[in-house]
Design an enzyme around this catalytic site. Structure first.
Site, PDB file in Angstrom:
ATOM      1  N   GLY A   1       0.047 105.205  -4.795  1.00  0.00           N
ATOM      2  CA  GLY A   1       1.035 105.807  -3.917  1.00  0.00           C
ATOM      3  C   GLY A   1       2.016 106.683  -4.653  1.00  0.00           C
TER       4      GLY A   1
ATOM      5  N   LEU B   1      -7.704 107.428  -0.607  1.00  0.00           N
ATOM      6  CA  LEU B   1      -6.821 107.971  -1.642  1.00  0.00           C
ATOM      7  C   LEU B   1      -6.620 106.988  -2.795  1.00  0.00           C
ATOM      8  CD1 LEU B   1      -5.198 110.630  -1.820  1.00  0.00           C
ATOM      9  CD2 LEU B   1      -3.196 109.305  -1.129  1.00  0.00           C
ATOM     10  N   ASP B   2      -6.546 107.493  -4.025  1.00  0.00           N
ATOM     11  CA  ASP B   2      -6.243 106.686  -5.213  1.00  0.00           C
ATOM     12  C   ASP B   2      -7.230 105.554  -5.408  1.00  0.00           C
ATOM     13  OD1 ASP B   2      -4.058 108.269  -5.412  1.00  0.00           O
ATOM     14  OD2 ASP B   2      -2.613 106.771  -4.744  1.00  0.00           O
ATOM     15  N   ALA B   3      -8.476 105.731  -4.974  1.00  0.00           N
ATOM     16  CA  ALA B   3      -9.356 104.578  -5.049  1.00  0.00           C
ATOM     17  C   ALA B   3     -10.800 104.899  -5.372  1.00  0.00           C
ATOM     18  CB  ALA B   3      -9.292 103.812  -3.738  1.00  0.00           C
TER      19      ALA B   3
ATOM     20  N   HIS C   1      -4.656 110.405 -11.756  1.00  0.00           N
ATOM     21  CA  HIS C   1      -3.586 109.660 -11.093  1.00  0.00           C
ATOM     22  C   HIS C   1      -2.622 109.167 -12.149  1.00  0.00           C
ATOM     23  CE1 HIS C   1      -1.406 106.571  -8.869  1.00  0.00           C
ATOM     24  NE2 HIS C   1      -1.649 107.337  -7.828  1.00  0.00           N
TER      25      HIS C   1
END
Lengths: 285, 285, 285, 285
Positions: free
Chosen positions: C202, C228-230, C193
């Site tokens: 995001g 997402l992203d976590a 990311h």
């Protein structure tokens, strides 16, 4: 806080060491909470181990445990080993000349309980820092190097240190200590050198760095040996500098490096994270 | 993208230089978009300046501007100055032996348009990397050092370079170039040295670092001078290592440092951010 | 190079685990060459261990050893454990869209033998990178997301992956994979990311960073979860930026961070240095 | 040491600004020793400049110079500008609650003459740190937040500050100051936030970081605005942490970051290196 014990081992590597050590500890009620191990080579290398164990359920006294460990495990594997305990902090002495930044950093961290030791005294060849040191409740002894020369000063300092000092930190102490003075403290005297050793050994490294036009400056904490600026390195760090930095700017930047590098090295030593072998160190962080 | 021009100046410091330079440029229609200045001393020092200007409204040709600048400003202040333009990229040659990491990094960044230059050729004393290089559409010339020795090889390489090569990058080229070969390229040959100079000059620095037990390794990009491993430093960096690192691990870690440090130094050179004075550099970043 | 085995263990902490594990291995002829252990708490915590052992003198086959370990040790301590071997490299698939910097870094390190795995294939939703990938001798499969949508593309990709893919690396793959697709690969899909999570989750994090005027940008490699992203963070790093950096400059600087951070995370995963617990990781480096 | 002057300018960009400024200064006898300039865009952007000049040969008084500059240059280019002098140090007040690490770092650097300011007072809502502060010869005022609430405390603090305080540093001051109190000090109140903003805004960021399992923690120094944790960022830094770090370890590591990041931000502010525009800063280092 329940005490923990730390066991540091160096020995010739061979199969079965970890098993023997941990089985011994387990059968005496120890709970291992941290274990770090290193071998220089899978065959015929040297074995290093640091482990920390939790002792509330130990079934023997510390002295009995040590005696038994020596007999049952240490001897069998030709170990060089030491046990220490978090509730028996080391007794440290700090040596300083006039630059106070490293000394203040150590005293400050000591006051914040970040350095697990007793600071028994600060020794200096000047009176300048007495008030600052005493403000921390730490005894200050000025031992100037007078007509009797370094020999006389060292005799006085040896007396102050007594025979129960575990660690001497040279926090920018600018006199050279003799081999005789250092001998009893092998691997127990830490110095901060104001450069990235082995670059810029010797005098006035920041001026050397300025003349050379380097883009980074460094600092090195190392154990002191008879050979100046050359003992086993414990920790190093660098900081970025530019053409705008005067010698004074390099010194200011370097001072920040020095105090941080020295503080880390001292902390790791106090936590028994450093094992010396030859002219190098293993640092189990 | 409209072209920008870059003006680099070195001269004895005295009042009025910035005013004279910027007023000259303004009266000819330039808009300054970046200006960085450094003086070694407020009185009697040396003055360095790099400025970038935007040229869409210039009222004169480039050659006329340069002629006028030399007459009106350069001469008056005894300036050493140069003008370059973003739409006239420098012509670079990359030299390599067998280790490809630095070369590949440069070719890759070149392909990504991160290095503002033309890569005219890659020259190597081995055939090994031909396919990799040609895959980037860059000509590859193998110039082995044969019976005729380095003199013959250098003659061949000089011919390949022609008289319009602006920059030679030694991207782990392991042969020593003679003073005669280097002479026409003063401050235009960049080398990557696999250590934090001035530590570990000479051969096999990673082995030296391993034996010394350092806690950081470094890399240094510098201009090449006749004295090996000792020209003006452009950029340096370090990476943390531990007792667990074998010599091979140090080399792998060092390779990453080398390619990044070299890539930054080359980029700054290509953007005219580096001014050499004596054995040092000013790097306007 | 003789093969080494790696044993990773997670279980409820209690006294005797290290002793039981190492005694078991010793009695079967293993020589432990690296052992790292962590407990979240001295009482009632979770125990994590990674050890590497040298196997030339093992007295049993791998499958017998595993069966015996499960019975004798694993079951007794309710362990979640896995054994892997340096001569049985994992089979990896790399997913990419159009930004090639992360992919190229991985292929390059793979070619330099710095990533101990087989790269079975590169999968992309675009054709763009076919030539670059095939130049490394790695199969390239374009799976565009067409009229059938992501479901159809995922079905095709699942078929390509087969049932023996150990690791999927999302090297700037810009489509969102469904929970169904990801399910079989828990803790075996690594994503990069382009920010210092949890900042700037995001879209378009570099633009967000530019608007916020941060002085550092970051990159994060993490295991992919449905959210997402976590997922659990494996590695992060930051780089210094200034007011001079445009969004494009931030992206270029970030690209360098991304490829290094992802390469480290993938290497550690391949060397079985990462153990996931809850939403976090233990990384034994 | 002869005094130097610093001129900071923000204005709409257009050709001729540097020329006008430097010609004005030159004609009044100034010698520019450092100049740094930035434009957000070559066309229609905003222009920022910081320059330092050497004033021994100025032909006018400071007030005359300022009046003339405003008339001749400032007005013509719609500049927002300020002039300050190295021999007129800013008057600073430090606010603190109970955590002393940031405060001590600032007092210590102040004592070492690394912070060019007068520290007029330390204000705290607790008595705890009186002795430490007074040991530096700096006045200490305890302003507890009592029954009268924050409004009463702020009234008392406003009185203490008087109307000649140039800078307020919130060195871990844990109460929230009202917009009314802050209003007169726009871009002159610096806070240290114990996280890498914008990650972990709000309370107890080290616990948040621990729960999230991040591999780096950060600290951010920023100007205070009405919106909490969200003013223009001056400086940030990060430090590497591992799964071994407890919340207490994260705090200890973070404390070191905080004091260094805050000290840098304060120093740059005092040297007039920071220009605020919108919600960002230009930092000319």
């Amino acid at each position: 806080m329940v005490a923990t014990a730390r066991l540091c081992i160096t020995c010739p590597d061979r199969p079965g060491i970890v098993s023997a050590v941990t089985t011994f500890l387990y059968t005496h009620g120890a709970n291992i909470i941290d274990l770090d191990q290193h071998s220089t080579d899978p065959e015929g290398g040297t074995f290093f181990l640091r482990l920390e164990f939790y002792t509330p359920y130990m079934d023997v006294s510390r002295s009995a445990l040590e005696a038994a460990f020596g007999e049952v495990v240490g001897g069998r594997f030709s170990m060089d080993w030491r046990l220490s305990y978090s509730d028996e902090p080391k007794r440290a002495a700090l040596f300083v000349s006039r630059h106070d930044h490293c000394l203040m950093e150590l005293l400050w961290r000591f006051a914040r309980k970040e350095l697990p030791c007793d600071i028994a005294m600060v020794v200096s060849n000047h009176e300048d820092l007495r008030a600052s040191v005493e403000g921390f409740g730490v005894p200050f002894h000025a031992v100037p190097v007078g007509d009797g020369g370094m020999a006389e000063a060292e005799a006085k300092m040896a007396e102050l240190l007594g025979d129960n000092t575990d660690l001497i930190v040279l926090a920018r102490y600018m006199r050279i200590l003799s081999g005789d003075f250092l001998r009893p403290y092998e691997h127990r005297v830490i110095n901060i050198h104001h450069s990235f050793l082995p670059a810029f050994v010797g005098a006035d490294p920041y001026r050397q760095a300025h003349e050379k036009g380097v883009k980074l400056i460094g600092a090195t904490a190392h154990y002191v040996t008879a050979e100046l600026d050359a003992g086993p390195i414990i920790e190093q760090d660098t900081a970025r500098v530019t053409h705008r930095f005067s010698v004074a700017d390099l010194k200011a930047t370097g001072s920040d490096l020095e105090r941080n590098v020295l503080a880390r090295a001292v902390k790791w030593h106090l936590e028994d994270r450093v094992i010396v072998f030859g002219n190098k160190t293993v640092v189990f962080r």
